[in-house]
Design a protein around this motif. Sequence first.
Motif, PDB file in Angstrom:
ATOM      1  N   GLY A 196       0.798  -1.223   0.000  1.00 41.42           N
ATOM      2  CA  GLY A 196       0.000   0.000   0.000  1.00 41.42           C
ATOM      3  C   GLY A 196       0.830   1.271   0.000  1.00 41.42           C
ATOM      4  N   GLY A 197       2.159   1.153   0.142  1.00 44.16           N
ATOM      5  CA  GLY A 197       3.013   2.336   0.161  1.00 44.16           C
ATOM      6  C   GLY A 197       2.994   3.079  -1.161  1.00 44.16           C
ATOM      7  N   ARG A 198       3.134   2.338  -2.263  1.00 49.72           N
ATOM      8  CA  ARG A 198       3.098   2.958  -3.592  1.00 49.72           C
ATOM      9  C   ARG A 198       1.720   3.553  -3.880  1.00 49.72           C
ATOM     10  NH1 ARG A 198       6.015  -1.885  -7.045  1.00 49.72           N
ATOM     11  NH2 ARG A 198       8.190  -1.304  -6.641  1.00 49.72           N
ATOM     12  N   LEU A 199       0.685   2.868  -3.402  1.00 51.99           N
ATOM     13  CA  LEU A 199      -0.680   3.346  -3.624  1.00 51.99           C
ATOM     14  C   LEU A 199      -0.874   4.735  -3.030  1.00 51.99           C
ATOM     15  CD1 LEU A 199      -3.378   2.135  -4.844  1.00 51.99           C
ATOM     16  CD2 LEU A 199      -4.040   1.716  -2.472  1.00 51.99           C
ATOM     17  N   LEU A 200      -0.351   4.939  -1.817  1.00 50.75           N
ATOM     18  CA  LEU A 200      -0.503   6.237  -1.164  1.00 50.75           C
ATOM     19  C   LEU A 200       0.311   7.321  -1.856  1.00 50.75           C
ATOM     20  CD1 LEU A 200      -0.703   5.768   2.706  1.00 50.75           C
ATOM     21  CD2 LEU A 200      -2.295   6.944   1.210  1.00 50.75           C
ATOM     22  N   VAL A 201       1.505   6.968  -2.363  1.00 52.58           N
ATOM     23  CA  VAL A 201       2.315   7.943  -3.090  1.00 52.58           C
ATOM     24  C   VAL A 201       1.555   8.438  -4.314  1.00 52.58           C
ATOM     25  CG1 VAL A 201       4.405   8.257  -4.488  1.00 52.58           C
ATOM     26  CG2 VAL A 201       4.551   7.081  -2.291  1.00 52.58           C
ATOM     27  N   ALA A 202       0.993   7.501  -5.069  1.00 55.91           N
ATOM     28  CA  ALA A 202       0.222   7.879  -6.257  1.00 55.91           C
ATOM     29  C   ALA A 202      -1.019   8.682  -5.878  1.00 55.91           C
ATOM     30  CB  ALA A 202      -0.171   6.622  -7.035  1.00 55.91           C
ATOM     31  N   ALA A 203      -1.681   8.289  -4.775  1.00 57.73           N
ATOM     32  CA  ALA A 203      -2.878   9.012  -4.328  1.00 57.73           C
ATOM     33  C   ALA A 203      -2.523  10.438  -3.922  1.00 57.73           C
ATOM     34  CB  ALA A 203      -3.526   8.272  -3.158  1.00 57.73           C
ATOM     35  N   PHE A 204      -1.353  10.623  -3.302  1.00 60.72           N
ATOM     36  CA  PHE A 204      -0.904  11.963  -2.924  1.00 60.72           C
ATOM     37  C   PHE A 204      -0.853  12.875  -4.135  1.00 60.72           C
ATOM     38  CE2 PHE A 204       1.427  12.799   1.221  1.00 60.72           C
ATOM     39  CZ  PHE A 204       0.562  12.008   1.946  1.00 60.72           C
ATOM     40  N   VAL A 205      -0.222  12.365  -5.194  1.00 60.81           N
ATOM     41  CA  VAL A 205      -0.070  13.177  -6.399  1.00 60.81           C
ATOM     42  C   VAL A 205      -1.421  13.365  -7.084  1.00 60.81           C
ATOM     43  CG1 VAL A 205       1.072  13.353  -8.638  1.00 60.81           C
ATOM     44  CG2 VAL A 205       2.303  12.388  -6.691  1.00 60.81           C
ATOM     45  N   GLY A 206      -2.238  12.305  -7.113  1.00 57.42           N
ATOM     46  CA  GLY A 206      -3.547  12.384  -7.750  1.00 57.42           C
ATOM     47  C   GLY A 206      -4.448  13.412  -7.122  1.00 57.42           C
ATOM     48  N   THR A 207      -4.334  13.587  -5.805  1.00 53.50           N
ATOM     49  CA  THR A 207      -5.210  14.531  -5.125  1.00 53.50           C
ATOM     50  C   THR A 207      -4.645  15.950  -5.089  1.00 53.50           C
ATOM     51  OG1 THR A 207      -6.509  14.873  -3.111  1.00 53.50           O
ATOM     52  CG2 THR A 207      -4.267  14.169  -2.794  1.00 53.50           C
ATOM     53  N   THR A 208      -3.329  16.105  -5.279  1.00 51.72           N
ATOM     54  CA  THR A 208      -2.713  17.440  -5.220  1.00 51.72           C
ATOM     55  C   THR A 208      -2.458  18.017  -6.609  1.00 51.72           C
ATOM     56  OG1 THR A 208      -1.600  16.703  -3.193  1.00 51.72           O
ATOM     57  CG2 THR A 208      -0.857  18.769  -4.154  1.00 51.72           C
ATOM     58  N   MET A 209      -1.887  17.196  -7.506  1.00 50.10           N
ATOM     59  CA  MET A 209      -1.696  17.632  -8.897  1.00 50.10           C
ATOM     60  C   MET A 209      -2.899  17.173  -9.714  1.00 50.10           C
ATOM     61  SD  MET A 209       2.340  16.920  -9.647  1.00 50.10           S
ATOM     62  CE  MET A 209       2.254  17.460 -11.359  1.00 50.10           C
TER      63      MET A 209
ATOM     64  N   VAL B 152      -4.069  10.136 -11.704  1.00 43.63           N
ATOM     65  CA  VAL B 152      -2.711  10.501 -12.125  1.00 43.63           C
ATOM     66  C   VAL B 152      -2.429  10.152 -13.579  1.00 43.63           C
ATOM     67  CG1 VAL B 152      -1.848  10.182  -9.775  1.00 43.63           C
ATOM     68  CG2 VAL B 152      -1.589   8.325 -11.429  1.00 43.63           C
ATOM     69  N   PHE B 153      -3.218   9.258 -14.188  1.00 47.26           N
ATOM     70  CA  PHE B 153      -2.861   8.750 -15.504  1.00 47.26           C
ATOM     71  C   PHE B 153      -3.047   9.753 -16.630  1.00 47.26           C
ATOM     72  CE2 PHE B 153      -3.890   4.835 -13.060  1.00 47.26           C
ATOM     73  CZ  PHE B 153      -2.593   4.311 -13.052  1.00 47.26           C
ATOM     74  N   VAL B 154      -3.904  10.755 -16.457  1.00 46.01           N
ATOM     75  CA  VAL B 154      -4.103  11.757 -17.497  1.00 46.01           C
ATOM     76  C   VAL B 154      -3.121  12.927 -17.338  1.00 46.01           C
ATOM     77  CG1 VAL B 154      -5.812  13.215 -16.313  1.00 46.01           C
ATOM     78  CG2 VAL B 154      -5.950  12.920 -18.797  1.00 46.01           C
TER      79      VAL B 154
END
Length: 426
Positions: A207-220, A371-373
């Motif tokens: 779940g560590g990578r999941l949270l990193v991606a979620a951080f960026v998805g919600t901020t950027m 994050v994918f777009v």
Amino acid sequence: MNKANKTPNTNLLQKIWLWMLGIGPGIFCIGYTIGTGSVTSMAKAGSEFGMQLLWVLVLSCIFSWVLMEAYGRYAVVTGQTSIYSFKTKLKGGKWIAYLVVGGIILAQWNSLSGILGLSANAIYEMVIMFFPGLSGDSYWPVLGIAIVLILLMYSLLWVGQYSFFEKVLIVFVTIMGISFIISMFVVLPDPAQMVKGLVPSVPDVPGGRLLVAAFVGTTMAAPTFVVRPLLMKGKGWGPSHTREQSNDALTGAILMLVINLSIMAAATGALYADGKTIEKVMDMVYILEPVAGKFAVALFMTGALSAGLSSVFPILMVAPLLVADYKEGELDIRSTRFKVLTGVACLVGLTVPALGANPIFAQILTQVAAVFVLPLVIACILYLVNQKALMGEQKAGFWLNIGLITAFIFACIISYTGALALIELV
């Protein structure tokens, strides 16, 4: 004498209000980026990993500033909007526009269902905290609260005035910011942890990578940048507002960093040292209560609720805004299309509450999907702001280009990380 004493206070309040209205498009950007998705990601990360992911938050906010500046500069200089420019000025622009619009709407509507579920749960848990005798089966009360919330938001959209939308968001964002910042100081973590969190590292746990991606998805968040030119057009900003645009971008990015940091720090100070984690909405209430007390927790949950409502409002608008951008490049908030598409979004938003799903997990997944777009959105504006025929003397310079190129590389890395995280879940 009384009148003389009253005038300076009145003027000060008026100046504060006018200053906040001056960063109107930035307020919408905060609405898109700091919702219950941010609260969920930041609080969960703070409870599990302390301040370890602070570096991701800082980088995301810096790149968000760069992208808001690029999209904002393009908007005020050319008077043109994002999606319409993609369609008319890029090779294969029609398909690029379809991909961006479809990707953003899909991610935002999915996010809306999690946000509404979290907001309804937050209200229900706050009521239960002060009136324990009401506890019991939460499904129907939470669903009822969700329906009332979405109907209230939808009714506000029928007003059909951009300035009104701005003022509603200013109220929500102000309450949210004050609530989270005070909560952080109630349970302030060790400053050494914050410094250590600036060193890049990824938690070596499931779940560590999941949270990193979620951080960026919600901020950027892609809609933060793509919708920005349309909002500036609605506000009436043009070539004479380049300085206001830049100030708006910087202020919006700073507020995003401060509010998100306060959420993460509050969860770290209250939960991390004791090994307590957040899995359900009620954990955010009852785990904090012994440390911060009922009223401090209520303050935190008020911020979470304000975050949710400040996100629901602009997310409901995202589909009609992007469709209008694609078709005419104009801000249209009074049309039948606007009201129908926002109505459809309301129905989609009720999915998580109606299914009784865990909104924490649903929210994190939708933030990862966002994050994918991002790489495509960055590449498009990188091309446009470097066209001298469009931008003239305001064409992107060395530092803006460096920022955009670095943001593109960062977005590609995070998209890859998000893909690996989702594969791990399968």
